[in-house]
Design a protein around this motif. Structure first.
Motif, PDB file in Angstrom:
ATOM      1  N   LYS A   1       3.959  -7.934   6.991  1.00 16.72           N
ATOM      2  CA  LYS A   1       2.737  -7.492   6.322  1.00 16.72           C
ATOM      3  C   LYS A   1       1.944  -8.623   5.676  1.00 16.72           C
ATOM      4  O   LYS A   1       0.807  -8.416   5.279  1.00 16.72           O
TER       5      LYS A   1
ATOM      6  N   GLU B   1       2.905  -4.692  -3.029  1.00 17.69           N
ATOM      7  CA  GLU B   1       4.052  -3.764  -3.027  1.00 17.69           C
ATOM      8  C   GLU B   1       5.002  -4.062  -4.193  1.00 17.69           C
ATOM      9  O   GLU B   1       5.478  -3.147  -4.861  1.00 17.69           O
TER      10      GLU B   1
ATOM     11  N   LYS C   1       0.107  -8.440   0.902  1.00 16.12           N
ATOM     12  CA  LYS C   1       0.602  -7.060   0.939  1.00 16.12           C
ATOM     13  C   LYS C   1       1.961  -6.968   0.238  1.00 16.12           C
ATOM     14  O   LYS C   1       2.227  -6.011  -0.499  1.00 16.12           O
TER      15      LYS C   1
END
Length: 182
Positions: free
Chosen positions: A88, A96, A92
């Motif tokens: 990702k 997260e 990203k």
């Protein structure tokens, strides 16, 4: 210079007036020592020796990186992080991680009871948790949970009494509630 300043911090931790917060005029008992990031190994050695020594206070050392790892272990994602970053991308992954490695999660890991009259908190590992955790946000959130308790912060970067500048490079952020250990 760093070694002399660290010796001064040790002396402060043995000073009953510092431990009790005497003379602070209702200010928060937070003290930040900004050190040259190149002196990281000196600071780590100091913390290790400090933990092994006898002090007038009850020292509680919180390495923020170790706390971050504990949070990741509880979420059972340690093994997935490298793969997630590869698939990702770093931005990203950061988004997260920031969903669960919150200020509240860090504070939950640091909380303990009962707090003693001579307890002193020492925060380390600041640089290792960037950009997941920001020092000023954590210190602001800690106040209700660790009130009337001295907090020392070993900060890899500059602190001039008003602004924090991590690694002496990143954009400065205001934090005016802590005492500057010059």
């Amino acid at each position: 210079m760093t070694k002399a300043k660290l010796d001064e911090i040790r002396a402060m931790m043995n000073d009953p007036k510092v431990i009790s917060g005497e003379g602070l005029s209702n200010e928060e008992n937070i003290r930040i020592y900004g050190y040259d990031p190149e002196d990281e190994q000196i600071v780590r050695h100091f913390v290790k020796k400090l933990q092994e020594s006898t002090l007038a206070c009850n020292l509680k050392v919180f390495n923020l990186y170790e706390i971050f790892l504990q949070i990741c272990e509880k979420k059972k994602i340690m093994k997935a992080i490298p793969n997630m970053e590869e698939k990702k991308g770093p931005q990203k992954l950061l988004a997260e991680i920031q969903k669960f490695a919150t200020v509240d999660a860090f504070i939950r890991e640091m909380q303990y009871e009962p707090h003693g009259d001579k307890d002193v908190l020492l925060l380390t590992g600041i640089g290792s948790v960037f950009p997941f955790m920001r020092t000023r946000q954590l210190l602001n959130a800690m106040q209700p949970h660790f009130s009337n308790m001295p907090i020392f912060v070993l900060y890899p970067g500059e602190y001039d009494g008003h602004e924090l500048r991590l690694f002496n490079r990143l954009k400065a952020h205001s934090y005016y509630r802590a005492f500057f250990i010059q």
